[in-house]
Design a protein around this motif. Structure first.
Motif, PDB file in Angstrom:
ATOM      1  N   GLU A 177      34.342  47.255  38.134  1.00 27.72           N
ATOM      2  CA  GLU A 177      34.314  46.936  36.695  1.00 27.72           C
ATOM      3  C   GLU A 177      34.712  45.475  36.546  1.00 27.72           C
ATOM      4  OE1 GLU A 177      37.347  49.267  34.655  1.00 27.72           O
ATOM      5  OE2 GLU A 177      38.981  48.214  35.660  1.00 27.72           O
ATOM      6  N   ASP A 178      34.233  44.825  35.453  1.00 31.65           N
ATOM      7  CA  ASP A 178      34.780  43.500  35.169  1.00 31.65           C
ATOM      8  C   ASP A 178      35.054  43.343  33.677  1.00 31.65           C
ATOM      9  OD1 ASP A 178      32.142  43.158  34.397  1.00 31.65           O
ATOM     10  OD2 ASP A 178      31.782  41.351  35.582  1.00 31.65           O
ATOM     11  N   LYS A 186      39.502  41.177  35.813  1.00 33.49           N
ATOM     12  CA  LYS A 186      39.720  40.945  34.381  1.00 33.49           C
ATOM     13  C   LYS A 186      38.710  39.944  33.829  1.00 33.49           C
ATOM     14  CE  LYS A 186      43.537  40.831  31.170  1.00 33.49           C
ATOM     15  NZ  LYS A 186      44.935  40.520  30.924  1.00 33.49           N
ATOM     16  N   GLY A 187      38.226  39.068  34.696  1.00 32.99           N
ATOM     17  CA  GLY A 187      37.203  38.101  34.284  1.00 32.99           C
ATOM     18  C   GLY A 187      35.810  38.647  34.603  1.00 32.99           C
ATOM     19  N   THR A 188      34.847  37.730  34.708  1.00 31.30           N
ATOM     20  CA  THR A 188      33.475  38.148  35.030  1.00 31.30           C
ATOM     21  C   THR A 188      33.243  37.975  36.524  1.00 31.30           C
ATOM     22  OG1 THR A 188      32.847  37.276  32.882  1.00 31.30           O
ATOM     23  CG2 THR A 188      31.064  37.806  34.378  1.00 31.30           C
ATOM     24  N   ILE A 189      32.707  38.997  37.161  1.00 31.42           N
ATOM     25  CA  ILE A 189      32.384  38.888  38.592  1.00 31.42           C
ATOM     26  C   ILE A 189      31.070  38.107  38.726  1.00 31.42           C
ATOM     27  CG2 ILE A 189      31.793  40.171  40.681  1.00 31.42           C
ATOM     28  CD1 ILE A 189      33.625  42.427  39.747  1.00 31.42           C
ATOM     29  N   GLY A 220      37.392  40.214  41.908  1.00 29.12           N
ATOM     30  CA  GLY A 220      36.092  40.391  42.562  1.00 29.12           C
ATOM     31  C   GLY A 220      35.515  39.088  43.072  1.00 29.12           C
ATOM     32  N   GLY A 221      36.357  38.279  43.702  1.00 31.20           N
ATOM     33  CA  GLY A 221      35.874  37.027  44.302  1.00 31.20           C
ATOM     34  C   GLY A 221      35.659  37.205  45.794  1.00 31.20           C
ATOM     35  N   GLU A 222      35.741  36.105  46.548  1.00 29.00           N
ATOM     36  CA  GLU A 222      35.470  36.123  47.995  1.00 29.00           C
ATOM     37  C   GLU A 222      36.384  37.106  48.743  1.00 29.00           C
ATOM     38  OE1 GLU A 222      33.832  35.527  51.536  1.00 29.00           O
ATOM     39  OE2 GLU A 222      33.006  34.573  49.743  1.00 29.00           O
ATOM     40  N   SER A 223      37.709  37.008  48.497  1.00 25.19           N
ATOM     41  CA  SER A 223      38.613  37.877  49.259  1.00 25.19           C
ATOM     42  C   SER A 223      38.496  39.331  48.799  1.00 25.19           C
ATOM     43  CB  SER A 223      40.064  37.382  49.161  1.00 25.19           C
ATOM     44  OG  SER A 223      40.525  37.472  47.832  1.00 25.19           O
TER      45      SER A 223
END
Length: 443
Positions: free
Chosen positions: A51-52, A32-35, A9-12
Protein backbone atom coordinates in the motif's frame (compact mmCIF):
# COMPACT_ATOMS: atom_id res chain seq x y z
CA UNK A 1 4.05 -18.53 7.97
CA UNK A 2 5.78 -15.55 9.59
CA UNK A 3 4.61 -12.09 8.59
CA UNK A 4 7.25 -9.56 7.52
CA UNK A 5 6.04 -5.96 7.32
CA UNK A 6 8.25 -3.48 5.50
CA UNK A 7 7.88 0.25 6.12
CA UNK A 8 9.13 2.21 3.12
CA UNK A 9 8.88 1.14 -0.52
CA UNK A 10 12.23 2.40 -1.77
CA UNK A 11 15.44 0.54 -2.69
CA UNK A 12 16.02 -1.11 0.70
CA UNK A 13 12.32 -1.85 1.26
CA UNK A 14 11.73 -3.54 -2.08
CA UNK A 15 15.03 -5.47 -1.83
CA UNK A 16 13.96 -6.78 1.59
CA UNK A 17 10.51 -7.68 0.22
CA UNK A 18 12.06 -9.83 -2.53
CA UNK A 19 14.47 -11.57 -0.16
CA UNK A 20 11.72 -12.02 2.46
CA UNK A 21 9.41 -13.65 -0.05
CA UNK A 22 12.18 -15.97 -1.22
CA UNK A 23 12.83 -16.98 2.42
CA UNK A 24 9.20 -17.94 2.97
CA UNK A 25 7.76 -14.89 4.73
CA UNK A 26 4.31 -13.50 4.11
CA UNK A 27 5.35 -9.99 3.01
CA UNK A 28 3.53 -6.66 3.19
CA UNK A 29 5.03 -3.31 2.14
CA UNK A 30 3.58 -0.04 3.46
CA UNK A 31 4.74 3.45 2.46
CA UNK A 32 3.33 6.73 3.76
CA UNK A 33 4.44 8.49 0.58
CA UNK A 34 4.08 7.40 -3.04
CA UNK A 35 6.00 4.32 -4.17
CA UNK A 36 7.95 5.09 -7.37
CA UNK A 37 6.70 3.37 -10.52
CA UNK A 38 9.84 1.23 -10.97
CA UNK A 39 9.39 -0.20 -7.44
CA UNK A 40 5.61 -0.66 -7.87
CA UNK A 41 6.31 -2.74 -10.98
CA UNK A 42 8.72 -4.99 -9.08
CA UNK A 43 6.19 -5.55 -6.27
CA UNK A 44 3.35 -6.25 -8.73
CA UNK A 45 5.46 -8.61 -10.86
CA UNK A 46 6.39 -10.58 -7.73
CA UNK A 47 2.86 -10.69 -6.28
CA UNK A 48 3.91 -8.81 -3.16
CA UNK A 49 1.11 -7.11 -1.23
CA UNK A 50 1.65 -3.34 -0.73
CA UNK A 51 0.00 0.00 0.00
CA UNK A 52 1.14 3.60 -0.36
CA UNK A 53 0.08 7.07 0.82
CA UNK A 54 -1.00 5.49 4.10
CA UNK A 55 -0.08 3.10 6.89
CA UNK A 56 -2.94 0.74 7.76
CA UNK A 57 -2.27 -0.13 11.41
CA UNK A 58 -4.26 -3.37 11.39
CA UNK A 59 -2.06 -4.68 8.58
CA UNK A 60 1.14 -3.61 10.32
CA UNK A 61 0.66 -4.41 13.98
CA UNK A 62 0.09 -8.11 13.23
CA UNK A 63 3.69 -8.48 12.04
CA UNK A 64 6.22 -10.96 13.45
CA UNK A 65 9.06 -8.78 12.16
CA UNK A 66 9.21 -5.17 10.91
CA UNK A 67 11.92 -3.82 8.60
CA UNK A 68 11.87 -0.02 8.59
CA UNK A 69 13.46 2.22 6.01
CA UNK A 70 16.42 4.21 7.39
CA UNK A 71 14.53 7.42 6.59
CA UNK A 72 11.86 6.79 9.26
CA UNK A 73 12.79 8.19 12.70
CA UNK A 74 12.10 6.26 15.92
CA UNK A 75 10.01 9.16 17.20
CA UNK A 76 7.16 8.40 14.79
CA UNK A 77 4.05 7.25 16.77
CA UNK A 78 3.61 4.14 14.58
CA UNK A 79 7.15 2.94 15.40
CA UNK A 80 6.59 3.54 19.11
CA UNK A 81 3.37 1.52 18.88
CA UNK A 82 5.14 -1.37 17.11
CA UNK A 83 7.83 -1.39 19.79
CA UNK A 84 5.35 -1.39 22.69
CA UNK A 85 3.88 -4.58 21.18
CA UNK A 86 7.37 -6.14 21.35
CA UNK A 87 7.54 -6.68 17.60
CA UNK A 88 11.16 -6.83 16.48
CA UNK A 89 12.16 -3.79 14.36
CA UNK A 90 15.30 -4.14 12.22
CA UNK A 91 17.06 -2.46 9.31
CA UNK A 92 17.65 -3.92 5.86
CA UNK A 93 21.35 -4.67 6.48
CA UNK A 94 20.38 -6.63 9.60
CA UNK A 95 17.72 -8.62 7.72
CA UNK A 96 19.96 -9.38 4.74
CA UNK A 97 23.01 -10.30 6.84
CA UNK A 98 21.02 -13.14 8.45
CA UNK A 99 20.97 -14.91 5.07
CA UNK A 100 24.61 -14.86 4.08
CA UNK A 101 27.92 -16.35 5.18
CA UNK A 102 29.84 -13.90 2.98
CA UNK A 103 32.81 -11.89 4.17
CA UNK A 104 31.42 -8.41 5.02
CA UNK A 105 33.35 -5.14 4.87
CA UNK A 106 31.14 -2.41 6.38
CA UNK A 107 32.01 1.28 6.10
CA UNK A 108 30.48 4.17 8.02
CA UNK A 109 31.42 7.73 8.99
CA UNK A 110 30.09 11.27 8.69
CA UNK A 111 32.07 11.84 5.50
CA UNK A 112 34.07 9.78 3.04
CA UNK A 113 32.10 6.56 3.36
CA UNK A 114 30.82 6.52 -0.24
CA UNK A 115 34.25 7.23 -1.72
CA UNK A 116 35.92 4.69 0.59
CA UNK A 117 33.30 2.04 -0.22
CA UNK A 118 33.58 2.64 -3.98
CA UNK A 119 37.39 2.64 -3.83
CA UNK A 120 37.55 -0.53 -1.68
CA UNK A 121 35.21 -2.30 -4.11
CA UNK A 122 37.25 -1.04 -7.08
CA UNK A 123 40.47 -2.54 -5.65
CA UNK A 124 38.95 -5.85 -4.49
CA UNK A 125 37.05 -6.60 -7.70
CA UNK A 126 40.33 -6.77 -9.63
CA UNK A 127 41.09 -10.10 -7.91
CA UNK A 128 38.01 -11.43 -6.06
CA UNK A 129 34.24 -11.74 -6.49
CA UNK A 130 32.73 -8.83 -4.55
CA UNK A 131 29.45 -6.89 -4.38
CA UNK A 132 28.93 -3.22 -3.47
CA UNK A 133 25.73 -2.41 -1.59
CA UNK A 134 24.07 -0.64 1.32
CA UNK A 135 23.59 3.08 0.79
CA UNK A 136 25.12 2.78 -2.64
CA UNK A 137 23.59 1.17 -5.76
CA UNK A 138 21.38 -1.89 -5.28
CA UNK A 139 20.21 -2.88 -1.81
CA UNK A 140 22.18 -5.57 0.04
CA UNK A 141 19.07 -7.81 0.24
CA UNK A 142 18.49 -7.67 -3.52
CA UNK A 143 22.15 -8.44 -4.28
CA UNK A 144 22.11 -11.49 -2.01
CA UNK A 145 19.18 -12.79 -4.01
CA UNK A 146 20.68 -12.12 -7.44
CA UNK A 147 24.43 -12.54 -7.03
CA UNK A 148 25.27 -14.12 -3.69
CA UNK A 149 28.93 -13.05 -3.78
CA UNK A 150 31.51 -14.39 -1.33
CA UNK A 151 32.42 -10.82 -0.33
CA UNK A 152 30.46 -7.59 0.06
CA UNK A 153 31.51 -4.00 0.62
CA UNK A 154 28.64 -2.21 2.40
CA UNK A 155 28.25 1.51 2.91
CA UNK A 156 26.14 1.86 6.05
CA UNK A 157 24.62 4.94 7.66
CA UNK A 158 24.04 5.56 11.35
CA UNK A 159 20.30 5.17 10.65
CA UNK A 160 20.88 1.63 9.37
CA UNK A 161 23.11 0.84 12.37
CA UNK A 162 20.41 2.05 14.78
CA UNK A 163 18.33 -1.01 13.93
CA UNK A 164 20.86 -3.83 13.94
CA UNK A 165 20.86 -6.71 16.38
CA UNK A 166 23.38 -9.34 15.24
CA UNK A 167 24.94 -7.58 12.21
CA UNK A 168 28.65 -8.39 12.39
CA UNK A 169 31.07 -7.27 9.69
CA UNK A 170 34.42 -9.06 9.45
CA UNK A 171 36.00 -5.68 8.76
CA UNK A 172 34.51 -2.42 9.94
CA UNK A 173 35.77 0.97 8.77
CA UNK A 174 34.96 4.23 10.56
CA UNK A 175 36.16 7.18 8.46
CA UNK A 176 35.44 10.05 10.89
CA UNK A 177 32.75 11.47 13.18
CA UNK A 178 31.57 15.09 13.01
CA UNK A 179 28.22 16.48 14.15
CA UNK A 180 25.63 15.52 11.53
CA UNK A 181 21.97 14.44 11.55
CA UNK A 182 21.72 15.61 15.16
CA UNK A 183 18.01 16.26 14.67
CA UNK A 184 17.61 12.44 14.72
CA UNK A 185 19.67 12.05 17.92
CA UNK A 186 17.90 14.46 20.30
CA UNK A 187 20.61 17.01 19.42
CA UNK A 188 23.07 14.98 21.52
CA UNK A 189 26.38 14.39 19.78
CA UNK A 190 27.14 11.44 22.10
CA UNK A 191 24.01 9.62 20.83
CA UNK A 192 25.23 10.00 17.26
CA UNK A 193 28.74 8.79 18.23
CA UNK A 194 27.27 5.71 19.95
CA UNK A 195 25.22 5.00 16.84
CA UNK A 196 28.31 5.00 14.58
CA UNK A 197 30.18 2.70 16.99
CA UNK A 198 27.40 0.09 16.74
CA UNK A 199 29.30 -1.07 13.65
CA UNK A 200 31.74 -2.89 16.01
CA UNK A 201 29.36 -3.99 18.77
CA UNK A 202 29.04 -7.60 17.58
CA UNK A 203 32.62 -8.01 16.42
CA UNK A 204 34.94 -10.57 18.05
CA UNK A 205 38.72 -10.84 18.30
CA UNK A 206 38.70 -12.54 14.86
CA UNK A 207 37.41 -9.31 13.27
CA UNK A 208 39.07 -6.01 12.36
CA UNK A 209 38.25 -2.38 13.14
CA UNK A 210 39.91 0.14 10.79
CA UNK A 211 39.57 3.78 11.86
CA UNK A 212 41.00 7.29 11.64
CA UNK A 213 43.45 7.67 14.53
CA UNK A 214 43.66 11.44 13.89
CA UNK A 215 39.97 11.91 14.73
CA UNK A 216 39.73 13.04 18.39
CA UNK A 217 36.11 11.90 18.71
CA UNK A 218 36.98 8.36 17.62
CA UNK A 219 40.18 8.13 19.70
CA UNK A 220 38.37 9.37 22.77
CA UNK A 221 35.56 6.83 22.40
CA UNK A 222 38.02 3.95 21.94
CA UNK A 223 39.87 4.98 25.12
CA UNK A 224 36.68 4.84 27.16
CA UNK A 225 34.96 1.76 25.68
CA UNK A 226 36.22 -1.77 25.22
CA UNK A 227 36.24 -3.00 21.63
CA UNK A 228 36.72 -6.72 20.99
CA UNK A 229 38.05 -6.57 17.44
CA UNK A 230 41.65 -6.09 16.34
CA UNK A 231 42.39 -2.37 15.97
CA UNK A 232 43.97 -1.14 12.73
CA UNK A 233 44.24 2.67 12.87
CA UNK A 234 45.34 4.93 10.01
CA UNK A 235 46.99 8.35 10.33
CA UNK A 236 48.37 11.27 8.35
CA UNK A 237 50.46 12.58 11.27
CA UNK A 238 51.84 9.75 13.38
CA UNK A 239 53.88 6.68 12.46
CA UNK A 240 52.04 3.53 13.51
CA UNK A 241 53.51 0.08 14.20
CA UNK A 242 50.20 -1.56 13.34
CA UNK A 243 47.79 -0.12 10.76
CA UNK A 244 48.51 2.48 8.06
CA UNK A 245 50.28 5.83 8.01
CA UNK A 246 51.31 8.43 5.46
CA UNK A 247 54.75 10.03 5.21
CA UNK A 248 57.09 11.13 2.40
CA UNK A 249 54.39 10.74 -0.27
CA UNK A 250 53.84 7.08 0.57
CA UNK A 251 51.39 4.95 2.52
CA UNK A 252 52.91 2.30 4.81
CA UNK A 253 50.60 -0.51 5.93
CA UNK A 254 51.66 -3.00 8.61
CA UNK A 255 49.49 -5.93 9.72
CA UNK A 256 51.05 -8.65 11.92
CA UNK A 257 54.58 -7.59 10.90
CA UNK A 258 53.65 -7.87 7.23
CA UNK A 259 54.50 -4.50 5.72
CA UNK A 260 53.76 -2.91 2.34
CA UNK A 261 54.70 0.57 1.12
CA UNK A 262 52.76 2.34 -1.63
CA UNK A 263 53.83 5.57 -3.36
CA UNK A 264 50.96 8.07 -3.64
CA UNK A 265 52.22 10.60 -6.22
CA UNK A 266 49.91 9.23 -8.90
CA UNK A 267 46.70 8.70 -6.90
CA UNK A 268 43.84 10.16 -8.94
CA UNK A 269 41.85 11.41 -5.92
CA UNK A 270 42.90 14.84 -4.68
CA UNK A 271 43.09 16.15 -1.11
CA UNK A 272 44.37 14.89 2.24
CA UNK A 273 41.03 13.33 3.15
CA UNK A 274 41.34 11.09 0.10
CA UNK A 275 44.75 9.84 1.29
CA UNK A 276 42.84 8.68 4.39
CA UNK A 277 40.17 7.01 2.25
CA UNK A 278 42.97 5.32 0.28
CA UNK A 279 44.64 4.08 3.50
CA UNK A 280 41.37 2.57 4.74
CA UNK A 281 40.62 0.85 1.41
CA UNK A 282 44.20 -0.41 1.02
CA UNK A 283 44.17 -1.85 4.56
CA UNK A 284 41.13 -3.98 3.65
CA UNK A 285 42.77 -5.04 0.39
CA UNK A 286 45.97 -6.01 2.24
CA UNK A 287 43.93 -8.05 4.76
CA UNK A 288 42.23 -9.87 1.88
CA UNK A 289 45.63 -10.67 0.31
CA UNK A 290 45.19 -8.49 -2.78
CA UNK A 291 48.58 -8.01 -4.45
CA UNK A 292 50.41 -4.75 -3.78
CA UNK A 293 50.73 -4.01 -7.50
CA UNK A 294 46.96 -4.37 -7.95
CA UNK A 295 46.28 -2.04 -5.01
CA UNK A 296 48.65 0.58 -6.41
CA UNK A 297 47.26 0.42 -9.95
CA UNK A 298 43.68 0.60 -8.63
CA UNK A 299 44.45 3.74 -6.59
CA UNK A 300 45.94 5.27 -9.74
CA UNK A 301 43.00 4.56 -12.06
CA UNK A 302 40.02 5.03 -9.72
CA UNK A 303 37.67 7.65 -11.15
CA UNK A 304 35.97 8.85 -7.95
CA UNK A 305 32.30 9.09 -7.06
CA UNK A 306 29.66 11.17 -8.84
CA UNK A 307 28.81 14.42 -6.95
CA UNK A 308 31.95 14.19 -4.82
CA UNK A 309 34.58 16.74 -5.99
CA UNK A 310 33.69 15.68 -9.53
CA UNK A 311 35.42 17.72 -12.25
CA UNK A 312 32.66 18.57 -14.71
CA UNK A 313 34.09 20.81 -17.43
CA UNK A 314 36.73 23.47 -17.98
CA UNK A 315 35.24 26.50 -19.78
CA UNK A 316 37.39 29.57 -20.66
CA UNK A 317 40.10 28.15 -18.36
CA UNK A 318 37.67 27.97 -15.42
CA UNK A 319 37.22 24.51 -13.77
CA UNK A 320 33.65 23.66 -12.68
CA UNK A 321 33.51 21.16 -9.79
CA UNK A 322 30.43 19.30 -8.53
CA UNK A 323 30.57 18.45 -4.81
CA UNK A 324 26.81 18.26 -4.28
CA UNK A 325 27.32 15.30 -1.93
CA UNK A 326 28.79 17.72 0.63
CA UNK A 327 25.67 17.91 2.78
CA UNK A 328 27.50 19.03 5.96
CA UNK A 329 30.17 21.58 6.92
CA UNK A 330 32.89 18.99 7.40
CA UNK A 331 32.51 17.70 3.82
CA UNK A 332 32.77 21.26 2.50
CA UNK A 333 35.85 21.76 4.70
CA UNK A 334 37.60 18.99 2.73
CA UNK A 335 36.46 20.49 -0.57
CA UNK A 336 37.72 24.00 0.20
CA UNK A 337 40.94 22.58 1.67
CA UNK A 338 41.69 20.88 -1.65
CA UNK A 339 41.11 24.01 -3.81
CA UNK A 340 44.36 25.27 -5.31
CA UNK A 341 43.01 28.34 -7.16
CA UNK A 342 40.73 31.33 -6.43
CA UNK A 343 37.26 29.86 -6.00
CA UNK A 344 33.68 30.95 -6.67
CA UNK A 345 31.72 28.97 -4.09
CA UNK A 346 28.05 27.94 -4.49
CA UNK A 347 26.68 27.08 -1.02
CA UNK A 348 23.41 26.70 0.87
CA UNK A 349 20.27 24.64 1.26
CA UNK A 350 18.54 23.20 4.27
CA UNK A 351 20.76 23.97 7.25
CA UNK A 352 21.11 21.19 9.86
CA UNK A 353 22.26 23.57 12.62
CA UNK A 354 25.56 24.34 10.87
CA UNK A 355 28.49 26.13 12.49
CA UNK A 356 30.53 27.68 9.67
CA UNK A 357 33.50 28.84 11.82
CA UNK A 358 35.86 26.08 10.74
CA UNK A 359 35.53 27.26 7.11
CA UNK A 360 36.62 30.88 7.83
CA UNK A 361 40.37 30.37 7.17
CA UNK A 362 39.71 28.76 3.75
CA UNK A 363 37.10 31.34 2.78
CA UNK A 364 39.49 34.18 3.65
CA UNK A 365 42.31 32.57 1.75
CA UNK A 366 40.67 30.99 -1.31
CA UNK A 367 37.10 32.18 -1.92
CA UNK A 368 36.59 35.28 -4.11
CA UNK A 369 32.79 35.16 -4.42
CA UNK A 370 29.91 33.33 -2.72
CA UNK A 371 26.61 32.39 -4.36
CA UNK A 372 23.94 31.35 -1.84
CA UNK A 373 21.50 28.79 -3.19
CA UNK A 374 18.81 28.17 -0.59
CA UNK A 375 15.33 29.21 0.47
CA UNK A 376 16.77 30.97 3.53
CA UNK A 377 20.31 32.34 3.23
CA UNK A 378 20.38 34.65 6.27
CA UNK A 379 22.88 32.54 8.18
CA UNK A 380 25.31 32.45 5.24
CA UNK A 381 25.16 36.24 4.86
CA UNK A 382 25.82 36.64 8.60
CA UNK A 383 28.75 34.21 8.53
CA UNK A 384 30.50 35.26 5.31
CA UNK A 385 29.11 38.69 4.34
CA UNK A 386 32.22 40.57 5.47
CA UNK A 387 34.74 38.10 4.10
CA UNK A 388 34.18 38.37 0.36
CA UNK A 389 33.54 41.25 -2.03
CA UNK A 390 30.77 39.44 -3.87
CA UNK A 391 27.96 37.55 -2.09
CA UNK A 392 24.64 37.05 -3.89
CA UNK A 393 21.62 34.80 -3.50
CA UNK A 394 19.43 32.88 -5.90
CA UNK A 395 16.95 30.01 -5.80
CA UNK A 396 17.72 28.56 -9.22
CA UNK A 397 20.70 26.41 -10.12
CA UNK A 398 20.79 27.72 -13.71
CA UNK A 399 21.03 31.28 -12.41
CA UNK A 400 23.69 30.36 -9.82
CA UNK A 401 25.86 28.89 -12.57
CA UNK A 402 25.35 31.94 -14.84
CA UNK A 403 26.40 34.28 -12.02
CA UNK A 404 29.46 32.09 -11.35
CA UNK A 405 30.34 32.27 -15.05
CA UNK A 406 30.19 36.09 -14.92
CA UNK A 407 32.30 36.57 -11.78
CA UNK A 408 34.99 33.96 -12.53
CA UNK A 409 38.19 34.57 -14.50
CA UNK A 410 40.72 32.33 -16.25
CA UNK A 411 42.46 30.08 -13.71
CA UNK A 412 39.57 30.10 -11.19
CA UNK A 413 37.47 27.23 -9.85
CA UNK A 414 33.69 27.25 -9.57
CA UNK A 415 32.78 24.89 -6.73
CA UNK A 416 29.30 23.63 -5.82
CA UNK A 417 29.79 22.42 -2.23
CA UNK A 418 26.57 23.23 -0.37
CA UNK A 419 27.38 22.17 3.24
CA UNK A 420 23.61 21.71 3.60
CA UNK A 421 20.86 19.22 2.79
CA UNK A 422 19.15 19.71 -0.57
CA UNK A 423 15.49 19.24 0.28
CA UNK A 424 14.47 22.92 0.23
CA UNK A 425 14.95 23.32 -3.55
CA UNK A 426 15.85 19.86 -4.89
CA UNK A 427 14.68 16.27 -4.67
CA UNK A 428 18.04 15.11 -3.22
CA UNK A 429 21.77 15.81 -3.55
CA UNK A 430 21.93 13.79 -6.82
CA UNK A 431 19.22 15.97 -8.37
CA UNK A 432 21.11 19.08 -7.20
CA UNK A 433 24.40 17.79 -8.68
CA UNK A 434 22.80 16.85 -12.01
CA UNK A 435 21.13 20.25 -12.31
CA UNK A 436 24.54 21.85 -11.71
CA UNK A 437 26.19 19.71 -14.41
CA UNK A 438 23.39 20.43 -16.90
CA UNK A 439 23.61 24.16 -16.21
CA UNK A 440 27.41 24.09 -16.75
CA UNK A 441 27.00 22.17 -20.02
CA UNK A 442 24.44 24.75 -21.19
CA UNK A 443 26.73 27.75 -20.66
Amino acid sequence: MKRLVILGGGESGVGTALLGKEKGYEVFVSDKGTIKQKYRDVLLNNDIDFEDQKHTESKILNADLVMKSPGIPDKVPLIKQIRTQNIEVISEIEFASRYTKANLVAITGSNGKTTTAALTHHILKQEIEVGLAGNIGDSFAKQLLEKNYQNYVLEVSSFQLDDIKYFKPNMAILTNITPDHLDRYDYKFENYIASKFRIVENQSSEDYFIYDADDPVISNHIKNHSIQSKLLPFSLVKQLDEGAYYSNNAITITIDNNKIIMPTQNITLEGKHNIKNAMAASTVAHLLKIRKQTIRESLENFQGVEHRLEHVLRINKVQYINDSKATNVNATYYALESMDAPTVWIVGGEDKGNDYKELFPFVNEKVKAIICLGVDNTKLFEAFGNMVDVIVETQYMSEAVKIAYKVSEAGDNVLLSPACASFDLFENYEDRGRQFKNAVRNL
